[in-house]
Design an enzyme around this catalytic site. Structure first.
Site, short mmCIF file in Angstrom:
data_model
loop_
_atom_site.label_atom_id
_atom_site.label_comp_id
_atom_site.label_asym_id
_atom_site.label_seq_id
_atom_site.Cartn_x
_atom_site.Cartn_y
_atom_site.Cartn_z
N PRO A 64 -9.29 1.30 -10.97
CA PRO A 64 -8.98 0.69 -9.68
C PRO A 64 -8.65 -0.79 -9.83
O PRO A 64 -8.98 -1.42 -10.84
CB PRO A 64 -10.29 0.84 -8.90
CG PRO A 64 -11.36 0.94 -9.94
CD PRO A 64 -10.73 1.52 -11.18
N GLY B 118 1.95 -0.42 -8.25
CA GLY B 118 1.75 -1.87 -8.26
C GLY B 118 3.11 -2.56 -8.26
O GLY B 118 4.12 -1.98 -7.84
N GLU C 268 5.25 3.64 -9.13
CA GLU C 268 5.49 3.39 -7.69
C GLU C 268 5.38 1.89 -7.51
O GLU C 268 4.29 1.33 -7.51
CB GLU C 268 4.44 4.13 -6.85
CG GLU C 268 4.48 5.64 -7.00
CD GLU C 268 5.66 6.28 -6.29
OE1 GLU C 268 6.23 5.65 -5.39
OE2 GLU C 268 6.03 7.41 -6.65
N LEU C 269 6.53 1.24 -7.36
CA LEU C 269 6.57 -0.23 -7.50
C LEU C 269 6.93 -0.93 -6.19
O LEU C 269 6.76 -0.38 -5.12
CB LEU C 269 7.53 -0.58 -8.64
CG LEU C 269 7.24 0.18 -9.96
CD1 LEU C 269 8.26 -0.16 -11.02
CD2 LEU C 269 5.82 -0.07 -10.45
N CYS D 41 3.70 -1.71 0.49
CA CYS D 41 4.97 -1.72 -0.26
C CYS D 41 6.16 -1.42 0.64
O CYS D 41 7.24 -1.94 0.44
CB CYS D 41 4.91 -0.71 -1.40
SG CYS D 41 4.40 0.94 -0.84
N GLU E 42 10.18 -9.73 -3.21
CA GLU E 42 9.12 -9.15 -2.39
C GLU E 42 8.08 -10.23 -2.11
O GLU E 42 7.46 -10.76 -3.02
CB GLU E 42 8.47 -7.98 -3.14
CG GLU E 42 7.43 -7.27 -2.30
CD GLU E 42 6.70 -6.17 -3.06
OE1 GLU E 42 6.25 -6.43 -4.19
OE2 GLU E 42 6.59 -5.05 -2.53
P1 NAD Z 1 0.02 -5.63 -9.79
O1 NAD Z 1 1.33 -5.37 -10.40
O2 NAD Z 1 -0.57 -6.98 -9.92
O3 NAD Z 1 -0.96 -4.54 -10.40
C1 NAD Z 1 -2.29 -4.81 -10.64
C2 NAD Z 1 -2.86 -3.70 -11.49
O4 NAD Z 1 -2.14 -3.61 -12.70
C3 NAD Z 1 -4.30 -4.00 -11.85
O5 NAD Z 1 -5.04 -2.79 -11.80
C4 NAD Z 1 -4.19 -4.49 -13.28
O6 NAD Z 1 -5.37 -4.23 -14.03
C5 NAD Z 1 -3.02 -3.70 -13.78
N1 NAD Z 1 -2.32 -4.39 -14.85
C6 NAD Z 1 -1.96 -5.67 -14.89
N2 NAD Z 1 -1.32 -5.94 -16.05
C7 NAD Z 1 -1.28 -4.79 -16.74
C8 NAD Z 1 -0.74 -4.40 -17.98
N3 NAD Z 1 -0.11 -5.28 -18.75
N4 NAD Z 1 -0.85 -3.13 -18.35
C9 NAD Z 1 -1.46 -2.23 -17.57
N5 NAD Z 1 -1.99 -2.53 -16.36
C10 NAD Z 1 -1.90 -3.80 -15.96
O7 NAD Z 1 0.15 -5.19 -8.26
P2 NAD Z 1 -0.76 -5.58 -7.04
O8 NAD Z 1 -0.52 -7.00 -6.68
O9 NAD Z 1 -2.15 -5.13 -7.27
O10 NAD Z 1 -0.14 -4.62 -5.89
C11 NAD Z 1 0.89 -5.04 -5.08
C12 NAD Z 1 2.20 -4.43 -5.52
O11 NAD Z 1 2.08 -3.02 -5.49
C13 NAD Z 1 3.37 -4.77 -4.63
O12 NAD Z 1 4.47 -5.08 -5.43
C14 NAD Z 1 3.61 -3.46 -3.87
O13 NAD Z 1 4.92 -3.30 -3.40
C15 NAD Z 1 3.25 -2.44 -4.89
N6 NAD Z 1 2.94 -1.15 -4.28
C16 NAD Z 1 3.83 -0.14 -4.40
C17 NAD Z 1 3.59 1.08 -3.78
C18 NAD Z 1 4.58 2.20 -3.86
O14 NAD Z 1 4.26 3.29 -3.41
N7 NAD Z 1 5.77 1.99 -4.39
C19 NAD Z 1 2.40 1.26 -3.06
C20 NAD Z 1 1.51 0.20 -2.98
C21 NAD Z 1 1.78 -1.00 -3.60
#
Ligand code: NAD
Length: 483
Positions: free
Chosen positions: A174, A227, A249-250, A283, A383
């Protein structure tokens, strides 16, 4: 139910980490609870447990057990739904009505995949006389699920549901901010009778060491990551050496395309809601509003009024429609981007900011609206993960499509018109995984979602989510013919 000191779940046991970290309520800065701090070693142990569990036949080859476990889990979550919703608002800040909706959606999704667990068919072809090709759909193996904080319940359910239903074993990682909610969800799963040891594991951390090991371990077969696009790209690179299946899913930059036959007041109210859902941290949230020139001034007035009327405060108060952002660093980053936009946009229509009466340690930011004509501006392209909307103008359908498609993203969009043929014509032309007509942000367990272009790879929700967690094996046998 609510375990405010969460542990990690590895090989059937709930275990502490090397340390623990605090989960902070973004509405006031108070401590909600503590979670176990894990890292690479815990990831290794969880992967080993999931790998061993996958290679025993009692899960991967037992769809009836998988169904019973998923349905049993959903029933347990149902019994705790209100406590889970409160915990979600405490950790994430979102309005309690949104939390209740999310918990209900997550439970519904687990039931949906519980139903599908007994229907993961392949197909058989007679390719030549007496030669049968069986196409067997098999679980892909160990799936690592990296889940974000913005909708931690439903985004967990839409990944773990298909993964477990088709027979994968999993390691869940998580986001640090919502670890307690994820742990509470998985604690309910761990109590379901019959779940084999090691099928589901969870590691938690504030850094990324465990996540990075999940991505490069040779024992992990699938990474399902939700993410940002930037992290998704890093994961793609890190996963290349072991050639993993990737479900990504970005990020997104959703456009709402509004035609003059749409009622301006009603459309503005609904777009304002779509832009401020989870404080703009969804997102698919509305980000750009493209309005036909003849309706532009009316939309300006109504959208500014609808956003200005948004009630902002502690999400536990049922009168509040928008809570805080997830934490101070996120709030500060969004505020900086929005202020840069104020400096360079054509017109500031609503200047959001930090409410004067918010607690010192809180992360509130009220909504902002600007008007701008050039879609190449950074705030039309990047974004910005908060309550910020850009209003743009178009004259023709072709111009609306060109402007809306002028982006590296392709997650979702909406079309607002009473002309049914135009709505479908536009939906066909917009390069997005989801297009809503006279609506925005509606997602269903049954309906696949995913991104075009840099919004991701693969699909979650729906039947096609199985493609992200299965392999198709060709078994060829010459059986001969009779006579
Ligand atoms: P983020 O990219 O910062 O992801 C954070 C997660 O990635 C953490 O769990 C972290 O431990 C992990 N992480 C970080 N670096 C890593 C690496 N090098 N290797 C593996 N894991 C790593 O995203 P966030 O800020 O937590 O979430 C927001 C983003 O998520 C927004 O861009 C949003 O659009 C996107 N999002 C997309 C969807 C979708 O369905 N497309 C849904 C929800 C959120």
């Amino acid at each position: 139910m609510t375990n405010l000191n969460s542990l990690q779940w590895i090989d059937g046991a709930w275990v502490p980490g090397t340390d623990r970290f605090a989960s902070i309520n973004p509405a006031d800065g108070s401590i909600v609870g503590h979670a176990a701090e894990g890292g690479r070693a815990e990831a290794e142990a969880a992967i080993a447990a999931a790998h061993a569990a996958f290679h025993r036949p009692d899960w991967a080859q037992n769809p009836r057990l998988r169904q019973a476990v998923l349905l049993g889990w959903a029933n347990r979550l149902d019994a705790e739904a209100e406590d889970l919703a409160r915990l979600l608002t405490l950790e994430n800040g979102k309005a309690i009505a949104q939390s209740r909706g999310e918990i209900a959606g997550a439970i519904s999704e687990i039931r949906y995949y519980g139903g599908l667990a007994r229907h993961v068919p392949g197909h058989v072809l007679e390719v030549e006389p007496g030669v049968l090709s069986t196409m067997l759909r098999e679980p892909a193996g160990v799936a690592a699920l990296i889940i974000p904080w913005n909708a931690p319940a439903v985004l967990l359910a839409r990944a773990i549901g298909p993964a477990l239903a088709c027979g994968c074993t999993v390691v869940v990682k998580p986001a640090a901010q919502t670890t307690l909610l994820t742990a509470a969800f998985l604690r309910a799963l761990s109590e379901v009778p019959g779940l084999p040891r090691g099928v589901c594991n969870m590691v938690s951390e504030t850094g990324h060491a465990a996540a990075a090991r999940l991505v490069d371990s040779p024992l992990v077969d699938v990474v399902s990551f939700t993410g940002s696009t930037a992290t998704g790209k890093r994961i793609m690179v890190a996963a290349a050496d072991t050639m993993k299946k990737l479900s990504l899913e970005l990020g997104g930059k959703s456009c709402c395309v509004v035609f003059p036959d749409a009622d301006p007041a009603e459309t503005a109210a609904r777009i304002a809601t779509a832009a401020t859902i989870i404080s703009g941290q969804q997102c698919t949230a509305a980000r750009r509003v493209l309005v036909h020139a003849s309706a532009f001034d009316a939309m300006k007035t109504h959208l500014r009024a609808a956003l200005a009327a948004m009630t902002v405060g502690n999400g536990l108060d049922p009168a509040i429609r928008m809570g805080p952002l997830i934490d101070r660093p996120a709030r500060d980053q969004v505020q900086t981007q929005v202020e840069r936009a104020f400096d360079t946009c054509d017109e500031v229509l609503l200047r959001g900011g930090v409410p004067t009466d918010s607690p010192a340690a809180a992360s509130f930011l009220t909504p902002s609206l600007v008007a701008h004509d050039d879609p190449s501006a950074f705030f039309c392209q990047d974004e910005i993960f908060g309550p910020f909307l850009v209003l743009e103008r178009f004259e023709t359908e072709a111009e609306a499509v060109a402007k809306a498609n002028n982006t590296v993203f392709g997650l979702s969009a909406s079309v607002w018109t009473r002309d049914g043929a135009r709505a479908l014509r536009m939906a066909r032309a917009l390069r997005n995984g989801t297009v809503w007509i006279n609506d925005h942000n509606r997602l269903f367990a049954e309906a696949e979602t995913g991104g075009y272009r840099q919004s991701g790879l693969g699909r979650l929700h729906g039947y096609d989510a199985f493609a992200d967690f299965t392999e198709l094996k060709h078994i060829c046998q010459t059986v001969g013919t009779i006579g």
